[in-house]
Scaffold this active site. Sequence first.
Site, PDB file in Angstrom:
ATOM      1  N   HIS A 293      38.531  41.078  42.371  1.00  0.00           N
ATOM      2  CA  HIS A 293      38.491  40.773  40.936  1.00  0.00           C
ATOM      3  C   HIS A 293      37.047  40.529  40.496  1.00  0.00           C
ATOM      4  O   HIS A 293      36.270  39.911  41.226  1.00  0.00           O
ATOM      5  CB  HIS A 293      39.284  39.502  40.633  1.00  0.00           C
ATOM      6  CG  HIS A 293      40.765  39.690  40.656  1.00  0.00           C
ATOM      7  ND1 HIS A 293      41.633  38.740  41.151  1.00  0.00           N
ATOM      8  CD2 HIS A 293      41.553  40.715  40.228  1.00  0.00           C
ATOM      9  CE1 HIS A 293      42.873  39.173  41.032  1.00  0.00           C
ATOM     10  NE2 HIS A 293      42.848  40.364  40.482  1.00  0.00           N
ATOM     11  N   TYR A 470      35.392  36.181  43.608  1.00  0.00           N
ATOM     12  CA  TYR A 470      35.659  35.800  45.015  1.00  0.00           C
ATOM     13  C   TYR A 470      37.132  35.964  45.385  1.00  0.00           C
ATOM     14  O   TYR A 470      37.714  35.086  46.004  1.00  0.00           O
ATOM     15  CB  TYR A 470      35.188  34.370  45.289  1.00  0.00           C
ATOM     16  CG  TYR A 470      33.752  34.144  44.908  1.00  0.00           C
ATOM     17  CD1 TYR A 470      32.723  34.637  45.695  1.00  0.00           C
ATOM     18  CD2 TYR A 470      33.417  33.464  43.743  1.00  0.00           C
ATOM     19  CE1 TYR A 470      31.390  34.454  45.335  1.00  0.00           C
ATOM     20  CE2 TYR A 470      32.090  33.274  43.379  1.00  0.00           C
ATOM     21  CZ  TYR A 470      31.086  33.775  44.176  1.00  0.00           C
ATOM     22  OH  TYR A 470      29.784  33.600  43.817  1.00  0.00           O
ATOM     23  N   HIS A 471      37.713  37.091  45.008  1.00  0.00           N
ATOM     24  CA  HIS A 471      39.108  37.376  45.364  1.00  0.00           C
ATOM     25  C   HIS A 471      39.233  38.688  46.141  1.00  0.00           C
ATOM     26  O   HIS A 471      40.076  39.517  45.817  1.00  0.00           O
ATOM     27  CB  HIS A 471      39.972  37.476  44.098  1.00  0.00           C
ATOM     28  CG  HIS A 471      40.040  36.228  43.285  1.00  0.00           C
ATOM     29  ND1 HIS A 471      40.457  36.213  41.961  1.00  0.00           N
ATOM     30  CD2 HIS A 471      39.758  34.941  43.592  1.00  0.00           C
ATOM     31  CE1 HIS A 471      40.416  34.976  41.492  1.00  0.00           C
ATOM     32  NE2 HIS A 471      39.995  34.182  42.464  1.00  0.00           N
ATOM     33  N   PRO A 472      38.400  38.907  47.179  1.00  0.00           N
ATOM     34  CA  PRO A 472      38.507  40.175  47.900  1.00  0.00           C
ATOM     35  C   PRO A 472      39.867  40.297  48.587  1.00  0.00           C
ATOM     36  O   PRO A 472      40.457  39.299  49.007  1.00  0.00           O
ATOM     37  CB  PRO A 472      37.373  40.103  48.923  1.00  0.00           C
ATOM     38  CG  PRO A 472      37.157  38.650  49.151  1.00  0.00           C
ATOM     39  CD  PRO A 472      37.416  38.004  47.820  1.00  0.00           C
TER      40      PRO A 472
END
Length: 533
Positions: A293, A470-472
Amino acid sequence: MNNDYDYIIIGAGSAGCVVATRLLQAKAGRILVLEAGTKDSSLFHTIPATVIKVFQQKSWPYMTVPQEHCNHREMILAQGKVLGGGSSVNGMVYCRGQRQDYDLWASEWGCDQWSYQDVLPFFKKAEKNESLADEYHGQSGILPVSENRYRHPLTLACIRAGQQMGMNYVNDMNGWDQAGVGFYQTTTQNGERASTSKTYLKSVEHHPDITIVTDALVHKIETQDHQATGVTYSIAGQATVTALVRKEVIVSAGAIGSPKVLLLSGIGPKQHLDKLDIQCIQDLPVGENFHDHLHMSVNATVTTQNSLLGEDHGLKAVRHFLQWRFTRSGLLTSNILEGGGFIDTNKHGRPDVQFHFLPVLDNFDNTPGEKTAAQAHGLTIKVGHVQPKARGYLRLSSKDPNALPIIDPNYLGHQDDIDANIRAVQAGLRLLQQPALKAIVKEVIEPANIDPDNVDAINKWMRQNIKTVYHPAGSCKMGNEPKNSVTDQTLKVHGFQNLRVIDCSICPQVPSGNTNAVAIMIGERGADFILNH
């Protein structure tokens, strides 16, 4: 020292702590948990509002390669490196995504055991919700989910503006319908952060069958005849140790760490492994399907002079700390990202853009060398598209387990992502024009002097200012065929009977929202597969 275990879990993050706890509760055997980071003993891991400090101190310093569609910027993609992983350093927003996300996993991605009805029981199993008790929520789980006790006036103004723009006020963004604006529920309890380390792991930390090793860098998973036989690791850079496994190895090192460990172990694309002179044991698309994201910070200065600027200095900081220390109340109980919302900008029947409201100018994670925000009182509306279509990849940079991987998320590499993030910025700018915010906004400084309808100007600004939330996810995608997925639907790595990946790297498509609750659900589901299937 007895160096064989029934289960070895690589990574004590949001998912790994859940798996370890559930296996111990079921008396499944001796467990070794290997965490590359340190213990989460600092007070900063307990005080919610110190999220910024702890995130900067306890993270892997991952960076992307220059991003072609983002003005060739190298971008920060830090991930938690501490017991509790992301749950120990994140913004504590409790968000599951949308029911449609999981139904699409089932219908579009072939993961027919992962529909919304399949995953809802595991969200509920984890959850100890203090206020919501309908069919979508649990009250007897391990993970505290709370209402926020501190509500900043600037957050309230943003929430009023959302309603003036036509959004519904909602108390629950995790029910049947995510759309609306309001306060996020948080993974906190009694004014303290409730990470999976402080909740799940703490409940079993004195159990005789668990060994938790911090500062442990995994070098490789040992395999023989397509069985995982053990894990080789080193502690604080010392000589390697190999722990043997009787039942299963579980990889829960996150969307960057998990593919890295598999690749080092010879599990991944043969062509890539051959180049590094790593023997390919199983040719799988490890590291493909990598996505994330993104968001941008729409910043405005305010006339009210009441933002969080300066509250962490001098006597103000002392007062806030004493209030928190003795009453567990006040500003320091805030997760800062107190409010937000989800809006359908595409008229597709479900939200595609997320807002986070900050009662301060966002200046926390700019890439080094980029401009910093003005030292002024202001507010930030973080805006971003939550259903990215662009896909990138992760590769090893060398055989050395200490080396950071090569990460190319291919940000904005799909036209739909470009269009949706432009709509996100437009929505943020329009929010600032609503009466509740217009009354207090002095000046919109990011993007400055751009009309919401000026698509070209927004596009140009976006490419220079967009960054990760920080949503890998997705780099060890689950599916049914080894040619286009890494694990099966019970999260076993294709070709192995006793090796699983249990974290957000298995997501074929990242859910629409913050990912910590998702990782915990995957941990619950993965533990259930280990114990019952």
